[in-house]
Design a protein around this motif. Structure first.
Motif, mmCIF file in Angstrom:
data_model
loop_
_atom_site.group_PDB
_atom_site.id
_atom_site.type_symbol
_atom_site.label_atom_id
_atom_site.label_comp_id
_atom_site.label_asym_id
_atom_site.label_seq_id
_atom_site.Cartn_x
_atom_site.Cartn_y
_atom_site.Cartn_z
ATOM 1 N N TYR A 92 0.012 -32.453 -69.934
ATOM 2 C CA TYR A 92 -0.888 -31.303 -69.877
ATOM 3 C C TYR A 92 -1.089 -30.807 -71.310
ATOM 4 O O TYR A 92 -0.205 -30.180 -71.889
ATOM 5 N N ARG B 95 -11.985 -27.886 -61.593
ATOM 6 C CA ARG B 95 -11.697 -28.413 -62.937
ATOM 7 C C ARG B 95 -10.235 -28.831 -63.061
ATOM 8 O O ARG B 95 -9.929 -29.948 -63.500
ATOM 9 N N ARG B 99 -8.768 -32.629 -63.255
ATOM 10 C CA ARG B 99 -8.024 -33.068 -64.441
ATOM 11 C C ARG B 99 -6.659 -33.655 -64.042
ATOM 12 O O ARG B 99 -6.175 -34.608 -64.641
ATOM 13 N N GLU B 100 -6.067 -33.059 -63.020
ATOM 14 C CA GLU B 100 -4.791 -33.578 -62.512
ATOM 15 C C GLU B 100 -4.940 -35.064 -62.155
ATOM 16 O O GLU B 100 -4.054 -35.874 -62.396
ATOM 17 N N VAL B 103 -6.120 -37.292 -65.619
ATOM 18 C CA VAL B 103 -5.033 -37.540 -66.580
ATOM 19 C C VAL B 103 -3.872 -38.276 -65.900
ATOM 20 O O VAL B 103 -2.994 -38.792 -66.554
#
Lengths: 319, 532
Positions: A92, B95, B99-100, B103
């Protein structure tokens, strides 16, 4: 606690993708404390095997047991024993280093109060303590890999699944990663580490499995594989100075010796050959070279390493 | 583990930490404060009028009424709350969930022993926590205004409860779309879903169906608006607002509490969407919803449609002379439910093969019908049964003649069978990667042939019979218009021959594709069931 049964047990594992079988009928047992190197070229099925073990992909069929716990039946209990690290570091970017570890400490059900201590401990182990308040987006690739390794070790798993942990790292970062892994390996953890770069593995693996096109070509401890496939050593002879006649006499003698094969001169002072004899036989060869009046400054009889086994077995059996 | 123990919830912590940095919170607080001050100033400094309609001497007459500043503030702030919660909240839910997936940190959560419901709650709440904070802040302002004015605090509280459930619904929906985004594919999928949802919702809104309004915050806002302007009788869309609002809160002509009817509509869908997110965490390759879930959703949506339609139909409040339009919307809804369900219920060749191999390994005779890998036959059977039950109700309500109703059902079911079997055959056959091939066949059957029929109609004698034969393969040009015509109570537009042509052609197509799908299943069984 010592387990009588294997720490990792895989029976008839098959993983299919669209139009391709990534893993076919894989049987594997890995004992506690073993560091198992999964070797094979890209597309051999290493990542699919590791992902199936980590519970990320659903196998077509097959049974996986981690510390005796069936991954399919007691999914969460089995996952608690595992630490998984993929070949690239998913992070992250907008979290700080300690926050990232805190998130995954919570994911691994570490109680709130124990988390700061554990995070500090593992940040120290992976040399990231001074970066704990840095945003991850500011870390280098090597630091990110170390951070993900710390995340993998945070809940003290019995089994580590490391998929090409040093891929994409520069030599210094690679050495750092290797040192950390060696220190972790000394803690009696069971580790599966995959790589297509064999030099990564040969220093700390005590067992290897060579995969090719979804199948396990050979598996076992390095010593066991050597015994099964016949002990192969290499003779390396170095002459003091260039001596064409001496070089030719030595090559002829080695070619006539029943224990030597693939004799080749690497330069005008160096000869190399495969050797299938005992140490006594190697000593006899040395005496013969001396009797030929050749001046040598180096004579080595090397054991075959993981890389050599891979090239020999992979090349022969797979093709 | 308690799912509301957010301190130990990994995905909540991830979203919470990322979204509640000092700079983000300070900006949100500053912007909200400025907005509140501007709204209050605007309401205090300007005179705000609304129009009160009175029915005098056979016609409505309007009268300008001054709206007190605090009432104007309440109405404006409630709109700001909705924008913050629904627009920004949904955007961030999408969003962060996307993204989880992109990525691939989702793999870490999937391989962790964290309970599934913790992951679901953490993802949805963590990604939207800042919007919830702002929402709570504005709610406190509204409550404070209600305490110093004659606006009922209970009304404000009810409005907020309604908004909270709408928030959960939208955030769950957008988080599910985000987490379903395949990193290997582009952004086209989510965009298509959003566009599809937009047009679908507009279609149903057009019909004044109360359950559609209950999916949105509009009903809650209209409730608040009506209470805030309690002395004003607004004229809206040809009717009193209060009367329209009453219709929105009825189900099978039964008047229900607005909050209750909203929860009746929303809670099952919130649960379904959260379950969909859970299924993503469980296995990224499996369909978002199981076969059973698609069937239950179909049943529930048809039930809601029936309940809403009955209220409108029996109220006499709205003029329902356009029955064909209402029926058209019903059939569009059924087709959309069918298409979505068939896509989710039909396994890919790989899934079916996997299922067979697993069955062979476990020494079963085949795949169990409820498994994701099972074919769509059982699903289709239950879907048809649900549709038959639903349409029977509408046929009874609209007094459709029995023979017409039976013929309509036979035609409709033939098309369902054809589409489901064609899709199954295509997914299971060796052509499964050639999307263009399937698309070409369907374009020929559904568009080219009907257009050809229209052209022939103008140049040869006995045009309508020939045209019908060309139209018949298409469920949109041939099937649905015939079914709708059969549902009419008056004199039918089509002749019996037309109905027979459509029935025979759709039946033949269904039989052929059914046979092909059956053969493909058998072939895969022969190839795989002996592997072990």
């Amino acid at each position: 606690m010592v387990y009588n049964e294997p720490m990792i047990s895989i029976k008839s594992l098959r993983v299919d993708y669209e139009n391709v079988s990534a893993v076919q009928d894989l049987d594997l047992e890995i004992q506690q404390g073993q560091i198992y190197g999964l070797v094979g070229p890209n597309g051999a099925g290493k990542t699919s095997t590791i992902k199936a073990l980590a519970g990320i992909i659903e196998p077509t069929y097959g049974e996986i047991r981690i510390a005796g716990i069936d991954l399919e039946i007691e999914h969460h209990k089995a996952l608690q024993q595992l630490g998984y690290m993929p070949d690239f570091p998913p992070v992250y970017e907008n979290l700080k280093v300690w926050e990232y570890l805190d998130v995954f400490a919570a994911a691994y059900l570490i109680p709130h109060r124990e988390r700061p201590q554990k995070i500090l401990h593992w940040l120290t182990r992976v040399n990231l303590l001074e970066k704990q308040n840095t945003f991850i987006r500011e870390l280098s690739r090597g630091m990110r890999q170390r951070l993900v390794l710390a995340k993998t070790l945070l809940h003290d798993p019995k089994v580590l699944l490391l998929d090409e942990p040093a891929s994409g790292l520069d030599p210094i970062a690679r050495k750092d990663m290797r040192d950390i892994l060696l220190s972790v390996a000394s803690e009696n953890k069971t580790i599966i580490i995959s790589s297509h770069i064999l030099t990564e593995l040969k220093e700390f693996c005590n067992a290897v499995g060579i995969m090719e096109r979804g199948k396990m070509v050979v598996s076992g401890s390095i010593e066991d594989i050597r015994q099964r496939l016949g002990s192969n050593r290499r003779l390396k002879i170095k002459l003091v100075k260039p001596d064409a006649q001496g070089l030719e006499r030595t090559i002829n003698m080695l070619n006539n010796s029943r224990n030597c094969s693939n004799v080749e001169s690497r330069s005008d002072t160096e000869i190399m050959c495969a050797f299938k004899g005992t140490p006594e036989d190697a000593s006899w060869v040395l005496k013969q070279i001396i009797n030929l009046n050749v001046d040598i400054c180096d004579y080595t009889c090397e054991e075959e390493n993981v890389e050599d086994i891979f090239f020999r077995i992979g090349a022969q059996e797979v093709s | 583990m308690n799912i509301f123990n957010l301190r130990n919830n990994a995905l909540f912590l991830r979203g919470f930490r990322e979204r509640t940095r000092f700079s983000a919170v300070a900006s949100a607080v500053a912007l909200s404060s400025i907005l509140v001050v501007l709204i209050v100033l605007s309401a205090v400094l300007n005179d705000n009028y609304v129009y009160d309609y009175k029915y005098i001497a056979g016609e409505y007459q309007s009268q300008k009424v001054l709206l007190p500043w605090f009432k104007k503030v309440v109405l404006d702030l409630s709109k700001v709350q909705a924008i913050v919660l629904f627009f920004f909240g949904s955007l961030n839910a999408y969003r962060i969930a996307a993204r989880e997936r992109m990525v691939q940190t989702i793999d870490f959560h999937r391989s962790s022993p964290s309970p599934r419901w913790n992951q679901i709650v953490g993802l949805v709440l963590g990604s939207t926590c800042l919007e919830w904070f702002v929402f709570t802040g504005l709610a406190l302002v509204l409550l404070a205004i209600s305490l110093i004015s004659d606006i009922s605090t209970a009304v404000i509280a009810q409005f907020h409860v309604q908004l909270i459930f709408c928030g959960f619904l939208y955030h769950a929906l957008f988080a599910l779309i985000g987490i379903s985004r395949d990193p290997l594919k582009g952004k086209a999928g989510p965009i298509l879903i959003f566009v599809g949802l937009y047009f679908f919702s507009h279609l149903l809104f057009a019909n004044q169906l109360s359950f559609m309004h209950q999916f949105t915050w509009l009903n809650a806002f209209h409730e608040l608006d009506t209470h805030v302007k309690n002395h004003i009788s607004e004229y809206y869309g040809g009717h009193h607002r209060k009367q329209l609002l009453g219709l929105m809160n009825t189900f099978f002509s039964l008047k229900l509490h607005p909050l209750f009817i909203q929860l009746l509509v929303q809670i099952p869908f919130i649960a379904l969407l959260l379950e969909g997110i859970g299924r993503r965490f469980e296995n990224l390759e499996q369909p978002i919803f199981s076969k059973t879930q698609t069937l239950m959703t179909t049943f529930y949506l048809l039930l809601l449609y029936a309940g809403s339609f009955t209220s409108i139909f029996l109220s006499g409040l709205l003029q329902h002379t356009h029955r064909s339009m209402d029926l058209g919307i019903l059939f569009v809804l059924i087709w959309i439910l069918f298409a979505a369900g068939a896509i989710l219920a039909t396994p890919s060749r790989l899934d079916y093969t996997r299922g067979l191999r697993r069955a062979a390994k476990l020494k079963r005779r085949g795949i169990r019908p409820e498994e994701n890998a099972a074919g769509n036959s059982r699903w289709l059977g239950v879907f048809v049964l649900i549709v038959v039950i639903g349409l029977s109700y509408f046929a009874w309500l609209l007094r459709v003649p029995s023979l017409n109703f039976i013929l309509a059902l036979m035609i409709l079911c033939s098309y369902f069978d054809f589409c489901a079997s064609f899709f199954e055959y295509f997914r299971l056959s060796r052509h499964h990667t050639k999307l263009s091939l399937a698309a070409t066949i369907l374009i020929i059957l559904w568009i080219v042939l009907p257009v050809l029929g229209m052209i022939l109609e103008s140049i040869i004698p006995k045009p309508s019979t020939v045209m019908m034969a060309f139209m018949a393969p298409s469920p949109f040009f041939g099937g649905t218009p015939v079914v709708m015509d059969l549902f009419k109570t008056g004199k039918p537009y089509l002749q019996t021959t037309h109905v027979v042509i459509v029935l025979v052609i759709s039946g033949t197509l269904a039989a052929v594709t059914n046979y092909l799908a059956y053969q493909e299943r058998q072939k895969l069984k022969r190839d795989n069931l002996n592997i072990g």
